[in-house]
Design a protein around this motif. Structure first.
Motif, PDB file in Angstrom:
ATOM      1  N   SER A   1      -1.210   6.687   1.842  1.00 48.74           N
ATOM      2  CA  SER A   1       0.013   5.949   2.167  1.00 48.74           C
ATOM      3  C   SER A   1       0.571   6.384   3.510  1.00 48.74           C
ATOM      4  CB  SER A   1       1.065   6.182   1.072  1.00 48.74           C
ATOM      5  OG  SER A   1       0.614   5.712  -0.172  1.00 48.74           O
ATOM      6  N   PHE A   2      -0.163   7.272   4.180  1.00 51.76           N
ATOM      7  CA  PHE A   2       0.300   7.819   5.456  1.00 51.76           C
ATOM      8  C   PHE A   2      -0.818   7.727   6.484  1.00 51.76           C
ATOM      9  CE2 PHE A   2       2.261  10.033   1.911  1.00 51.76           C
ATOM     10  CZ  PHE A   2       3.607   9.864   2.174  1.00 51.76           C
TER      11      PHE A   2
ATOM     12  N   ILE B   1       3.194   1.792  -0.249  1.00 52.31           N
ATOM     13  CA  ILE B   1       2.142   2.621  -0.841  1.00 52.31           C
ATOM     14  C   ILE B   1       0.764   2.228  -0.313  1.00 52.31           C
ATOM     15  CG2 ILE B   1       0.934   3.107  -3.009  1.00 52.31           C
ATOM     16  CD1 ILE B   1       3.606   3.202  -4.377  1.00 52.31           C
ATOM     17  N   CYS B   2       0.524   0.924  -0.137  1.00 55.36           N
ATOM     18  CA  CYS B   2      -0.784   0.482   0.347  1.00 55.36           C
ATOM     19  C   CYS B   2      -0.824   0.309   1.856  1.00 55.36           C
ATOM     20  CB  CYS B   2      -1.181  -0.825  -0.323  1.00 55.36           C
ATOM     21  SG  CYS B   2      -1.477  -0.665  -2.092  1.00 55.36           S
TER      22      CYS B   2
ATOM     23  N   MET C   1       2.410   2.134   9.258  1.00 56.17           N
ATOM     24  CA  MET C   1       1.228   2.728   9.884  1.00 56.17           C
ATOM     25  C   MET C   1       0.232   3.009   8.776  1.00 56.17           C
ATOM     26  SD  MET C   1       2.990   5.210  12.747  1.00 56.17           S
ATOM     27  CE  MET C   1       4.154   5.941  11.592  1.00 56.17           C
ATOM     28  N   ALA C   2      -0.749   2.129   8.645  1.00 54.77           N
ATOM     29  CA  ALA C   2      -1.654   2.149   7.498  1.00 54.77           C
ATOM     30  C   ALA C   2      -2.529   3.386   7.500  1.00 54.77           C
ATOM     31  CB  ALA C   2      -2.521   0.891   7.498  1.00 54.77           C
ATOM     32  N   GLY C   3      -2.854   3.852   6.288  1.00 50.54           N
ATOM     33  CA  GLY C   3      -3.702   5.027   6.119  1.00 50.54           C
ATOM     34  C   GLY C   3      -5.031   4.717   5.472  1.00 50.54           C
ATOM     35  N   GLY C   4      -5.514   3.476   5.590  1.00 49.80           N
ATOM     36  CA  GLY C   4      -6.830   3.124   5.084  1.00 49.80           C
ATOM     37  C   GLY C   4      -6.831   2.410   3.755  1.00 49.80           C
TER      38      GLY C   4
END
Length: 684
Positions: free
Chosen positions: A550-551, A613-614, A620-623
């Motif tokens: 989420s980070f 969360i997603c 800033m997306a974490g994949g």
């Protein structure tokens, strides 16, 4: 073809599958020519994530190389495989089971349970998390689907054998964890107690017929309706107020373990809903059986004993982390023990016979408890950790936990447990008026907490690999690791620890001292633990690549560019992965789009409650999902509505947020454009 076998290839590997396939004994090495399988989530019934195999050692691990690779067409591969007689099985994405020849990387068959078309999927896909594992026994595979089915599949052919709907009493539940085989039963739990009023339970089914054998509830229901058993009656005395209106929580969403010695299933129970106990149980109380290890009779589901790790839990601490079983010398006496390192930073050793605490030592930074009383087994809670009187408290560990669901391992040869540890803090504080707190439906994380003061910011979180001496209740060694979220660990009889890290390397460490001995760049971060097994007497190591958070991370594994693969290694392997060069997609924008600050504020509330969360903190997306600042979908209102509200991408894991109004959807579009332009400006 949805709902059926999509590919079936006859071959020697498939024909070799037979009833009664052996599992290894985690306490002893198998003969060199024997078949050594990895037939449960943790390897065998002890769930130690340990392989006794010794072909790969400290001396020759430098000769380890790639022997096969299989690209997974999925949006999520945060999953661990199993291996039986040369075939590697795993479920990815929407619980699609794959059977792959370990040596060649060839797909043998695939079974798609067609999750996206199920009526319950529209809500339950919103949880965003993929499946983390499957189960196996006597030629049958078991997978749990996100929207609530437990499905049995023939391991030879991939044909479904039976299916049971298990969320019949959990309207807002969903399943991401693996099922667990317990004798002639298969047991499954579920998640959902972060988002809505949910009462946790587990259900056992006959492995041959799928008929429900028993169901055990974690927390008590409405007293006016009576209690299902004496355990629920006793638990009700530890709750106050009208807790049943909040569901209570306690979902068993990941770890369990079956103890063949006592014919028991151990449950790792979840946190309460909402997190803040002052809301769900305003008069206090232990709130049984939240945040506990609970032992049940595997045949009947009857309560045997419990050990509560976090009474009065107001912190999202749960016991969903590994439950591992061992027989070892402690204090000069042979003990049958359960070992457990949950979120809260303490490593617990519990007597399996009676549930009594043997020891509890710190394996990571924590400040919520002063100690664990060795006589009573209860924590001496730091009063400040309950954030009394509206006073903020910077607590360690943060809600992600000192140890998350990334598997730890235990080596009976060294007596050490190997834990992927995170050290981060979070500010806890009550909302402005606890008594007026209201549930927010629609995939909002309902913590029951207030906004932390702007001047109280936790330091940057970090991570390390910790080896914990179980018998002596202390840390043996630790080594720093990159970033915060790293993969689960595998211990082997060859004196090695294998682990994938978020910098894109699969590593081998000395089990004795943590020295890195080997590393292989796999072009992706990893969260799943590796496994080890034999085919034709030769030792193999397999891991599934894929990362989500989420980070944002460094490096940041872009959702669309991730190299999600099953990779298999052995001594002498010489295969190479295709060259990969990540592309940094530009931030999207339309200069003609005029941002309305008021609408953007509405969108920020929706995003931070439902999307973060997603799609990532700060967008800033974490994949875990696409970076919305770089996506063309929000640029067009009609397309955005079809995806977000109508569920046009459910087959790729994006649920339907049907409750969102036109104004809320438009607010989201304005907030996305606002964040995109802010990011573009900061990059200049």
């Amino acid at each position: 073809m949805k709902g059926r076998v999509s590919a079936l290839v006859a071959g020697a590997a498939i024909l070799a599958l037979a009833e009664g396939i052996s599992s290894y004994s985690a306490q002893s090495a198998a003969p060199a020519a024997a078949t050594v399988n990895w037939s449960t989530y943790g390897g065998d019934d002890k769930e130690q994530h340990y392989s006794p195999l010794q072909e790969i050692t400290e001396q020759n691990v430098g000769k380890l190389g790639l022997v096969s690779s299989y690209d997974i067409d999925t949006f999520d591969s945060y999953t661990q495989p199993i291996a039986v007689n040369g075939v590697v099985y795993f479920a990815a994405g929407l619980s699609v089971i794959h059977a792959v020849d370990a040596r060649t990387g060839k797909l043998l068959w695939q079974y798609d349970p067609d999750v996206a078309s199920q009526p319950e999927a529209k809500w339950r896909l919103r949880a965003g998390w993929g499946t983390r594992g499957i189960a196996y026994k006597d030629g049958v595979l078991f997978t749990a689907t996100r929207e609530g089915r437990l499905v049995a599949v023939d391991a030879k052919t991939g044909k479904p054998l039976w299916s049971a709907k298990t969320l019949d009493e959990a309207e807002n539940g969903y399943i991401t964890g693996p099922p667990w085989v317990a004798g002639d039963k298969v047991v499954v739990g579920f998640g959902g107690a972060d988002y809505s009023p949910t009462r946790g339970y587990v259900t056992a089914y006959d492995i041959k017929t799928g008929k429900k054998a028993w169901r055990w509830y974690v927390v008590p229901g409405d007293p006016a309706k009576g209690f299902e058993n004496k355990a629920m009656e006793a638990a009700a005395k530890t709750w106050t107020g009208e807790w049943w209106k909040f569901g209570g929580g306690g979902t068993v969403w990941h770890a369990m373990a079956y103890d063949a010695k006592y014919d028991r299933i151990y449950l790792g129970t979840g946190n309460g809903w909402p997190w803040n106990q002052k809301i769900r149980s305003p008069g206090g109380g232990d709130n049984l059986y939240l945040s506990s290890i609970v032992a049940l009779n595997a045949k009947t589901g009857e309560y045997v004993w419990h050990y509560q790790v976090n009474p009065e839990n107001s912190h999202d601490f749960n016991n969903a982390m590994d439950i591992e079983l061992a027989d070892m010398m402690i204090g000069g006496k042979q003990r049958s023990v359960l070992i457990h390192a949950p979120k809260n930073g303490f490593f617990y050793v519990i007597d399996r016979q009676n549930g009594k605490l043997i020891s509890a030592g710190e394996f990571a930074k924590q400040n919520w408890a002063k100690r664990i009383d060795p006589v009573t087994g209860r924590p001496e809670i730091n009063p400040e950790a309950q954030y009394p009187g509206g006073k903020p408290f910077l607590m360690y560990p943060f809600p992600n936990g000192a140890h998350g669901v990334q598997a730890m391992s235990f080596s009976p040869k060294t007596g050490l447990s190997y834990i992927p540890v995170m050290e981060g803090g979070r500010v806890f504080v009550d909302p402005p008026n606890v008594k007026e707190w209201q549930y927010k439906p629609g995939m909002f994380v309902n913590t029951g907490l207030g906004a932390p003061p702007a001047n109280l910011v936790p330091p940057t979180a970090s991570s390390k690999l910790v080896a914990f001496d179980v018998a002596n209740n202390k840390i043996a060694w630790s080594v720093p690791q990159p970033g915060v979220f790293n993969g689960g660990t595998l211990a082997t009889g060859g004196g090695l620890i294998f682990q994938g890290t978020n910098d894109g390397n699969l590593n081998a460490y000395s089990a004795a001292n943590g020295r890195k001995l080997w590393s292989y760049p796999v072009q992706n971060g990893m969260l799943a633990a590796p496994i080890s097994y034999t085919v034709g007497g030769k030792q193999y190591v397999s891991v599934i690549t894929g990362f989500r958070s989420s980070f944002p991370n460094s490096p940041n594994w872009d959702y669309r560019q991730q190299q999600r693969r099953l990779l298999t290694f052995a001594i002498g392997g010489v295969k190479k992965l295709p060259a990969f060069e990540p592309v940094d997609d530009p931030i999207q924008d339309d200069p003609a789009f005029v941002i309305d600050p008021g609408k953007a504020k509405v969108g920020a509330g929706i995003y931070n409650g439902s999307c973060v969360i997603c799609h990532g903190s700060g967008m800033m997306a974490g994949g875990a999902a696409p970076d919305l600042r770089k996506s063309a979908v929000p640029m067009d209102a009609e397309t955005f509505t079809s995806v977000v509200r109508d569920g046009a991408l459910m087959a790729r894991g994006m649920g339907s947020f049907a409750q969102l109004t036109d104004a809320e959807l438009e607010g989201l579009r304005h907030y996305i454009r606002q964040r995109a332009r802010e990011s573009a400006q900061q990059a200049k």
